[in-house]
Design an enzyme around this catalytic site. Structure first.
Site, PDB file in Angstrom:
ATOM      1  N   SER B 222      17.474   9.820   0.306  1.00  0.00           N
ATOM      2  CA  SER B 222      16.402   8.812  -0.312  1.00  0.00           C
ATOM      3  C   SER B 222      16.675   7.514   0.199  1.00  0.00           C
ATOM      4  O   SER B 222      15.626   6.787   0.335  1.00  0.00           O
ATOM      5  CB  SER B 222      16.425   8.989  -1.752  1.00  0.00           C
ATOM      6  OG  SER B 222      17.535   8.503  -2.305  1.00  0.00           O
ATOM      7  N   ARG B 226      13.599   6.258   2.545  1.00  0.00           N
ATOM      8  CA  ARG B 226      12.749   5.280   1.854  1.00  0.00           C
ATOM      9  C   ARG B 226      12.498   4.181   2.576  1.00  0.00           C
ATOM     10  O   ARG B 226      11.322   3.847   2.833  1.00  0.00           O
ATOM     11  CB  ARG B 226      13.264   4.874   0.297  1.00  0.00           C
ATOM     12  CG  ARG B 226      12.265   3.853  -0.230  1.00  0.00           C
ATOM     13  CD  ARG B 226      12.890   3.219  -1.541  1.00  0.00           C
ATOM     14  NE  ARG B 226      13.019   4.512  -2.445  1.00  0.00           N
ATOM     15  CZ  ARG B 226      14.331   4.822  -2.992  1.00  0.00           C
ATOM     16  NH1 ARG B 226      15.555   4.190  -2.314  1.00  0.00           N
ATOM     17  NH2 ARG B 226      14.331   5.857  -3.427  1.00  0.00           N
ATOM     18  N   ASN B 230       8.799   3.450   4.658  1.00  0.00           N
ATOM     19  CA  ASN B 230       8.149   2.163   4.426  1.00  0.00           C
ATOM     20  C   ASN B 230       7.966   1.366   5.628  1.00  0.00           C
ATOM     21  O   ASN B 230       6.655   0.878   5.988  1.00  0.00           O
ATOM     22  CB  ASN B 230       8.665   1.414   3.251  1.00  0.00           C
ATOM     23  CG  ASN B 230       8.324   1.819   1.823  1.00  0.00           C
ATOM     24  OD1 ASN B 230       7.239   1.537   1.396  1.00  0.00           O
ATOM     25  ND2 ASN B 230       9.146   2.423   1.241  1.00  0.00           N
TER      26      ASN B 230
END
Lengths: 156, 286
Positions: B222, B226, B230
């Site tokens: 994660s 992440r 993004n």
């Protein structure tokens, strides 16, 4: 978008940068920060102390001033007292002196009066004898009358 | 832009999302221009989707170049500040660096309660490095790749954090640290106990292992994905905006770039904070 050896390269670079940062960047910077913090704290402390000292010094100065004023007032008062005393003393002395002079004058006058009285008395005796001689027309036994006259003179 | 160089729209997008990959093509592989790779294979720069064939032992030159370059910029800048660090009145650079250091230190102190000399510098490195890598996103998407193309470099992705290798490289490093500190601080017995004896008690050991295993493995995945997601999405929007006629691009790209300033800082911050939290969890017994 393929997973490849870049992942390993990146990990190596990552560990290198972390190691470098830990060794050469973090300690001096945080050290400087801590040191400065201490310095500022010390400075503030010193300022506090100085202002406290100033307060104390001010208090002392006002106290000294007050004491000085009190002392001056006491001295002036004492001086005044002394001056009054001197004047009073002088007055007393003058009165005493005057009295003394008066007494002396009085005594002298009395003496003079007495002397005059004596002289007068002596003369009165002579006059009385002379008068009586004239009245009696003859000389009076001077010895006997002298006694009488003296008695008379003493009664005067 | 899209029409330049005979590129189609999708070609343009794909071109912008392809890394400059160096790797080995196997023997007999038919290349993008019809050439056939000779005997023993060949080490070369991938064109098109050749990178997929190169397998794991290939390297994204652009990602490495820009990430290492930005990392160097970070340590050079901070080393300069650290060397000249004075306890008196600080200069501009020192002020700036101290500001960041204090900010990071505060974050570490608020969520990490054990004693560890590595965590704070680690957090600082992550924050600044990731921020710098993300910052490359704000350079107009065509400038550097176009320049590179003029110089004969076929592909160039200048934002390392839009490469999943870069973000996963970092998150797996963090994962390695999590494992290392879990083992060295708690000891293997307690660490394994944590993985197997909770939350359901020792009779449900397989279930525990599954739950805790997923929990543990989700951390690096994660963390890396992440950041990657993004930045990749942000880059993609910039690329799409760049497809518009040049006189209208600023209407969208300026607001997006301004918004992106927030995103890149936030992502760097999140990466840092999560790293601190994960390492904190690795130090504390439950």
């Amino acid at each position: 978008m393929n997973i490849n050896a870049t992942i390993i390269g990146q990990a190596i670079a990552f560990f290198f940068f972390v190691w470098f940062c830990m060794k050469f960047v973090w300690p001096p910077l945080t050290g400087a920060l801590r040191e400065r913090q201490k310095k500022i704290a010390e400075g503030l402390d010193a300022a506090d102390r100085a202002s406290r000292d100033l307060e104390l010094a001010k208090e002392k100065a006002t106290q000294a001033l007050r004491e000085g004023k009190e002392e001056a007032a006491a001295i002036i008062e004492q001086a005044n007292k002394r001056a009054n005393q001197i004047v009073d003393d002088a007055k007393e002395q003058a009165i005493e002196e005057g009295n003394r002079l008066k007494e002396a004058a009085k005594a002298e006058i009395e003496q003079e009066v007495n002397r005059a009285k004596e002289a007068l008395r002596a003369q009165v005796a002579v006059l009385a004898v002379a008068g009586a001689e004239k009245i009696l027309g003859k000389s009076v036994d001077s010895k006997a009358s002298a006694e009488l006259v003296d008695k008379l003179a003493a009664e005067l | 832009m899209a029409a330049e160089g005979g590129l189609t729209t999708s070609g343009y997008i794909i071109h912008h999302l392809t890394n400059l990959t160096f790797g080995k093509l196997p023997e007999g592989f038919v290349r993008y221009n019809g050439e056939v790779v000779g005997e023993g294979g060949t080490w070369t720069i991938a064109h098109g989707n050749e990178a997929a064939t190169m397998g794991f032992w290939a390297i994204n030159l652009d990602t490495m170049l820009f990430s290492v370059g930005l990392g160097m910029l970070f340590i050079w800048l901070f080393k300069k500040a650290a060397t000249k660090a004075t306890t008196g009145v600080p200069g501009n650079l020192q002020n700036f660096c101290e500001w960041i250091v204090e900010f990071v230190d505060e974050q570490v102190k608020s969520s990490f309660h054990s004693r560890n000399q590595v965590v704070a510098p680690l957090a600082l490195t992550i924050f600044v490095w990731v921020f710098l890598m993300n910052l490359m996103d704000l350079i107009p998407v065509d400038w550097i790749p176009y320049l590179a193309q003029q110089m004969g470099v076929p592909y160039l992705k200048i934002v390392p954090s839009t490469d999943v290798n870069a973000t996963m490289g970092m998150s797996l490093s963090v994962f390695a640290l999590i494992i290392y500190y879990s083992l060295s601080v708690k000891g293997p017995k307690e660490f394994i106990g944590e993985l197997t004896l909770q939350p359901l008690g020792k009779w449900a050991l397989p279930a525990n292992l599954f739950l805790e295993g997923v929990n543990l493995l989700a951390k690096p995945v994660s963390l890396g994905l992440r950041l990657f997601g993004n930045m990749y999405a942000g880059e993609m929007i910039f690329i799409l905006i760049a497809l518009l006629p040049f006189w209208i691009q600023w209407v969208l790209s300026v607001p997006w770039a301004i918004f992106h300033i927030l995103v890149i800082t936030l992502q760097a911050f999140i990466f840092m904070v999560l790293t601190i939290v994960y390492l904190s969890m690795a130090h504390e017994s439950h």
